[in-house]
Structures are given as C-alpha cells and as structure tokens.
Write an enzyme that holds these catalytic residues in place. Structure first.
Site, short mmCIF file in Angstrom:
data_model
loop_
_atom_site.label_atom_id
_atom_site.label_comp_id
_atom_site.label_asym_id
_atom_site.label_seq_id
_atom_site.Cartn_x
_atom_site.Cartn_y
_atom_site.Cartn_z
N GLU A 171 -28.47 -25.59 33.36
CA GLU A 171 -27.33 -24.58 32.71
C GLU A 171 -26.63 -25.34 31.60
O GLU A 171 -25.13 -25.18 31.43
CB GLU A 171 -26.65 -24.12 33.71
CG GLU A 171 -27.39 -23.39 34.63
CD GLU A 171 -26.67 -22.24 35.83
OE1 GLU A 171 -25.41 -22.43 35.78
OE2 GLU A 171 -27.24 -21.68 36.58
N GLU A 275 -33.31 -21.22 41.03
CA GLU A 275 -32.49 -20.80 41.81
C GLU A 275 -33.05 -19.30 42.24
O GLU A 275 -33.04 -18.71 41.27
CB GLU A 275 -31.10 -21.03 41.56
CG GLU A 275 -30.48 -22.42 41.65
CD GLU A 275 -29.15 -22.70 40.93
OE1 GLU A 275 -28.71 -21.53 40.96
OE2 GLU A 275 -28.92 -23.81 40.73
#
Ligand SMILES: *[C@@H]1O[C@H](CO)[C@@H](O)[C@H](O)[C@H]1NC(C)=O
Ligand SMILES: *[C@@H]1O[C@H](CO)[C@@H](O)[C@H](O)[C@H]1NC(C)=O
Ligand SMILES: *[C@@H]1O[C@H](CO)[C@@H](O)[C@H](O)[C@H]1NC(C)=O
Ligand SMILES: *[C@@H]1O[C@H](CO)[C@@H](O)[C@H](O)[C@H]1NC(C)=O
Ligand SMILES: *[C@@H]1O[C@H](CO)[C@@H](O)[C@H](O)[C@H]1NC(C)=O
Ligand SMILES: *[C@@H]1O[C@H](CO)[C@@H](O)[C@H](O)[C@H]1NC(C)=O
Ligand SMILES: *[C@@H]1O[C@H](CO)[C@@H](O)[C@H](O)[C@H]1NC(C)=O
Length: 555
Positions: A171, A275
């Site tokens: 990220e 995830e």
C-alpha cells in the site's frame, strides 16, 4: 572398508539433506502458479503477525485501510515457541501460506521457518519495516539504506525452502500519490535482479490497496509492464496482491468480486488477494473463500490471505481470529476462526489450466501517464553503495550525528539545510527525484545521511568554507581529508559518474564512510524545501503521512 562406508554414508547424508524439500518449489508460469508436479498452486493463507504499537490508530489512510500507522513491530518468525504453539491451529485451518509484514534480519528464524516448512506452509514476506524502513510517500526515494535492508532480509531467508515471495511494498501507492510507483517498480527490478543472481526462485510481489479502477488497474499494469517495450520482465513483479475487502457479510461473486475480477481479466502475472475479510457486516461468514477458489475467479486469481490470525484492532473493529493468553502459552479460537475453518475446508479450486498449455508471460508496454495515473516509465537508478560511499568520504562537510538515533533529526536537518542552501543560491535538486517527470537527481539514491552531508557541504562551500557554516548546531563536522579546491558538486560528478545506471545489486556492504550509514528522511521534503518557508513547520504533518507507507504492518 569401514572408512569407505563411512565416507559413503556421510556423502549420502549430505546429499539427502541438500535435496530434501519439505515443500515443493512453486513457480510462476505466465499468470499462474504451479507446484513442482505441474498442479496449480493457490495461496490459501492467513496474515500472521502480532500487532505492534501504532503511531495513531484513529487516523486511517482510506476506507480501504482502517489501520493507523505502526511504529514498532514484533517479528513473528523469530518466536519459535509461538510458531510451535500456533502451527496446529494454522494446519487445522487448512492454510498453505502465511503473510508476514515485517521481519528483523538480525534475529534467528530457523525454528519458525523449518516448522512452517514441515507443516507445508509457505511464507510471503514483506521487506519493508515501520518508520524509516519503507519507501516514503511524501519524499520518496529508492536508496541504498532501503536496498540494504531488503537485501539483509533476503540473505537470512534465502536458506529456507518455503519463502514463496518477497513483497517490495504494501500500500505504498495511493490514489493521490501515483507518482511514487516508479520507486516501487525500481525496487521490484533490483530485488528481482538480486534474487536471480542468488539463484533464488522466490517471487517478487507487491500488495496494493484497493481503490478506484482509474488508478488501481493502471498501477497493477504498470508494476508488471516493460518500459522498454521489448517484452522483458526485468522490471516486473511476479505476484500482484490486492488487499480486497469488497465482500462483506453474506454476499455473492456477482455482487462483490465480479467487477474487480473483470478488470484483471487480461492481467499478465500471477495475482491474489493479499488480504481479505471485511468486518463491517458481522459476523464474518467467510463464504467469500468459496468464490475466490471457484472457477469464477480461478482464471484470474490464485487465492488469497485471510486477515488476520492474531488480534488486529483498527478504527473499524477487530480482525483477529484467535486470542493468546497473557503467558503466551494458550490459543483460544473464536467463532470467526471456526467459520473460516469450515469454509477453507470446503474449497477445491480447479486444477486448470494445465501448465503445459500456459504460454510464458508477456510483458506489455506501460500504461500511458494521464491525470489519474502519474507514474513515469523512467525509473530511478539502482542504489549504488560504492558511489555513495565515495561521495561521502570526499565531501567537505559531513553529517556527524550526535546520536545513533538520528532518524528524526535527519529529516529536520534536510529541511533546514535545503532552506539555507536555497537562500545561498544553491539547490536541493540533486538529492531529490520526481516519479512523475522521471527526473532523478544525481545523489537521489544515496541514503539520507549522505544526502545531508552533500547539502551541508554545498552550504559550507557557498559560505567560503567558514567552519561555522558546517556546524548545523553541532550536527556537522569539517572533513579534514577533503580537498579544499574541489566542490561537492564536482565530487558528486566524479563519484557518481553514471547516475542513471541499473545493475544487479550485491550483498549489503557496510560503508566505512563515517559513523552513520543510513538514517531517515521521514518528513523531509528534499525536493520542495528550497524556498519553502513552511518546510520545517510542515514537518510534523509530513512525518505522519510519511509513515503511512507501511500501513498494515502489524507490529
Ligand atoms: C490522532 O489523530 C487524530 C486525527 O488527526 C487527532 O485528533 C489525535 O489528536 C491524534 N492523536 C495522537 C495521540 O496523536
Ligand atoms: C532487531 O533485533 C535486534 C536485537 O534484538 C534489535 O537490537 C534491533 O533494534 C531490531 N531491529 C529492528 C528494526 O527492530
Ligand atoms: C488513465 O489510464 C488508465 C489506464 O491506464 C485508465 O484506467 C484511466 O481511466 C485513465 N484516466 C483518465 C482520466 O483517462
Ligand atoms: C532507520 O534509522 C535507524 C537510526 O535511527 C538506522 O539504524 C536504520 O539503519 C535506519 N533504516 C533505514 C532503512 O534507513
Ligand atoms: C529516537 O528519537 C525519536 C524522535 O526524537 C524518539 O521518538 C524515539 O523515542 C527515539 N528512540 C530511541 C530508542 O531513543
Ligand atoms: C513532480 O513533477 C510534477 C510535474 O512537473 C509536479 O507537478 C510535482 O509537483 C512534482 N512532485 C514533486 C514531489 O516535486
Ligand atoms: C542537531 O540538529 C537537530 C535538529 O535540527 C537539533 O535539534 C540539535 O540541537 C542539533 N544539534 C545536536 C548536537 O544535536
């Protein structure tokens, strides 16, 4: 005779030791992963890292990430007792992979890694660390200190047979910061070259935050593209992870994943959900695993990582599936764990396409830069430790931090130094880089301490080498070995004679340059500080934002 037999036994014992793998090698062919026997490999995994401290848990990066910024971490692969305690619970879940967000290369990981391998469990290891151990979103650079940190981790994990992939970032690139993508791609390029030179088969990965398709998809394509338009994978990732929380509660493939899956229909390298496990419609039913491992998704995705084994509290709530007793000895599972166990127990993903029918990956040309995706095809160079060390040694004024804990002051000092240098008619352009224009300063790949020495030296020289101008309130020291007639800029030109160079990095060497080999630019606005009177005032906010690059490190 006896001697001969002994020798034979010894040789065969060694040979056996070398050839036995507890887990088969997994390879990427085109956009799919395969076991050594040719069967398709799917990541059926869970995030495995205890939560550390958070700088500020109430601040979130976006709706796709309800976590604050970690400021410390606990290396889950260095706790042999904890791994032994947890493996039965992980095996009962049926997982074949764990994802770990930060590890400490100076610790021993033998007990955990060998135990996971014996249990048939692979590890996906993120190479970034909290604070100064990741690519800074505010003042991005791909520099010697980060490369060395990444390499140090790879070096200690390369002896294990069950490292599936190394992630070069998690990220890092957000919707309003797509210009950082070239730094991530440069990291992928250099780590790929390093692994290849080491003969490692581990995959190079990146884990992306979810977001609007107008930049998310461009980023995915950018990370797996070839900027040279010659179908080369030299700068491509092997494994694209999407942190995807689109399926909440009781949903369906059509309602949750069909759009995203369609967006990646033509993707060229392996992809998975790095995830998943939305908590906004409790209880979690984990029925999405049925979709992820179904023929609706298997043409595009190779499984996913459920988030999270250990308790993980966020602004949104609790993602953990077990609790650990205060003495660390007992694991108590929750209903959430039981539900995932049930659903993981049901999955039976298609063993197709057959490996022989899959063509090698093609590496398309890179996405064109537009208003929603600002990443240049020109990447930063490979961080050059030798060139940066040469520079540091020859500079007239050197950063000599009064403390080994100089991360915080390095950022402040860079801001101060660039402001002063700007007022003296100089510039900090050489230490900065811009991923949108694809212009990287000659010294942009050096670690922050070397950058600081470079800035200090120019300021000192602009002030006719008056010793006072090298002090920086006691943080700088005149280098008695430097030539009094050669400028910092001339030293940089000579030490860093080929500033755009890319090459396969070699193992991290500690520079003998001076007491500091690295530090942090956290919060320093190396590019923009010149002439910006608010540069120092802005530091607090920037330091904070900068931490966001390791968003989900569970430390
Ligand atoms: C955390 O961030 C919030 C929102 O920016 C702020 O109100 C709060 O004071 C911060 N807390 C700490 C301890 O920094
Ligand atoms: C790694 O572990 C060592 C030894 O416990 C410790 O000194 C060091 O601070 C740790 N490094 C990080 C980045 O946490
Ligand atoms: C920019 O390009 C990407 C594809 O690389 C596309 O998805 C996006 O919509 C484009 N943005 C604009 C504003 O056209
Ligand atoms: C982070 O800063 C500490 C000193 O504060 C230093 O020891 C460490 O090497 C730095 N890490 C990186 C990757 O720069
Ligand atoms: C290092 O310095 C920072 C900022 O001054 C501080 O927050 C941190 O606690 C220090 N760490 C150590 C180990 O002294
Ligand atoms: C990089 O260059 C672009 C285009 O000139 C500019 O808009 C942007 O502000 C620059 N970024 C930084 C961090 O200086
Ligand atoms: C070094 O620089 C920092 C940051 O500007 C400053 O706080 C400190 O007083 C300076 N001097 C010493 C000896 O640390």
């Amino acid at each position: 005779m006896l001697k001969a037999i002994r020798a034979f036994v010894l040789i065969s014992a060694v040979a056996t030791f070398l050839s036995v793998r507890a887990v088969p090698k997994v390879s990427r062919v085109g956009r799919y992963l395969y076991n050594a026997d040719g069967s398709r490999f799917y990541i059926k995994g869970i995030a495995y890292q205890e939560q550390g401290s958070f700088t500020n848990r109430t601040v979130v990066a976006s709706a796709d990430n309800p976590f604050g910024e970690p400021s410390s971490f606990i290396d889950p692969l260095a706790q042999g007792d904890a791994c032994a305690r947890d493996i039965p619970f992980l095996s009962a879940l049926g997982v074949n992979s764990i994802r770990v967000y930060s590890v400490n290369s100076s610790l021993n990981h033998d007990a955990c890694m060998n135990a996971f391998s014996q249990a048939g469990i692979y590890a996906i290891i993120d190479l970034a660390l909290p604070l100064n151990g990741s690519i800074d979103r505010v003042s991005p650079s791909w520099s010697t200190n980060l490369l060395n940190q990444y390499i140090a981790t790879i070096d200690v994990f390369s002896k294990y047979d069950n490292v599936l992939a190394y992630n070069v970032g998690n990220e890092v690139v957000l919707q309003d910061g797509t210009g950082i993508a070239p730094f991530v791609k440069a990291a992928a390029r250099d780590i790929r070259a390093y692994l290849s030179a080491k003969g490692s088969s581990a995959l190079v990965g990146y884990a992306a935050i979810n977001g609007a398709a107008n930049w998310r998809d461009a980023l995915a394509n950018y990370l797996s593209c070839d900027p040279s338009s010659s179908n080369s994978g030299a700068t491509a990732i092997d494994l694209y992870g999407l942190n995807d929380y689109e399926w909440c509660g009781d949903s369906t493939f059509q309602a949750s994943y069909a759009g995203t899956t369609g967006d990646y229909a033509g993707y060229n390298v392996a992809a998975y959900f790095s995830e998943f496990g939305c908590i906004t419609s409790p209880p979690r039913l984990w029925t999405e695993s049925g979709a992820i491992f179904s023929s609706d998704m298997s043409p595009v995705w190779s499984g996913g990582i459920a988030f999270s084994y250990f308790p993980a509290t966020s602004a949104q709530g609790q993602f953990g599936m077990v609790t650990i007793s205060a003495d660390g000895k007992t694991v108590t599972t929750s209903d959430d764990y039981d539900k995932l166990k049930t659903q993981y127990g049901l999955v039976s993903p298609p063993n197709s396409p057959a490996q022989a029918s899959v063509t090698a990956a093609a590496y398309p040309t890179c996405p064109t830069t537009n208003s929603t995706f600002l990443a240049s095809k020109v990447l930063p160079p490979t961080p050059n430790q030798a060139a940066c060390g040469c520079l540091e040694n020859a500079l007239s004024c050197q950063f000599t931090p009064p403390t080994s804990n100089y991360s915080a002051i390095a950022g402040t000092l860079l801001d101060t130094g660039c402001n002063l240098l700007g007022q003296a008619g100089g510039s900090c352009l050489d230490i900065g880089g811009n991923g949108t224009t694809g212009v990287y300063g000659r010294v942009s790949d050096c670690d922050p301490a070397v950058k600081l020495s470079y800035v200090m030296s120019q300021y000192y020289e602009a002030n006719k080498r008056n010793a006072q101008a090298c002090s920086f309130a006691g943080n700088g020291t005149v280098n008695p070995h430097a030539s009094s007639s050669v400028s910092a800029i001339a030293v940089a030109s000579s030490c860093i004679s080929n500033p755009g160079a890319t090459f396969a990095p070699t193992a991290a060497a500690t520079t003998g340059a001076h007491t500091s080999t690295s530090s942090s630019t956290k919060g320093s606005s190396a590019n923009s500080a010149v002439g910006n009177t608010h540069a120092v005032g802005g530091l607090v906010a920037m330091t904070f934002v900068g931490l966001a690059s390791v968003m989900l490190v569970m430390a």
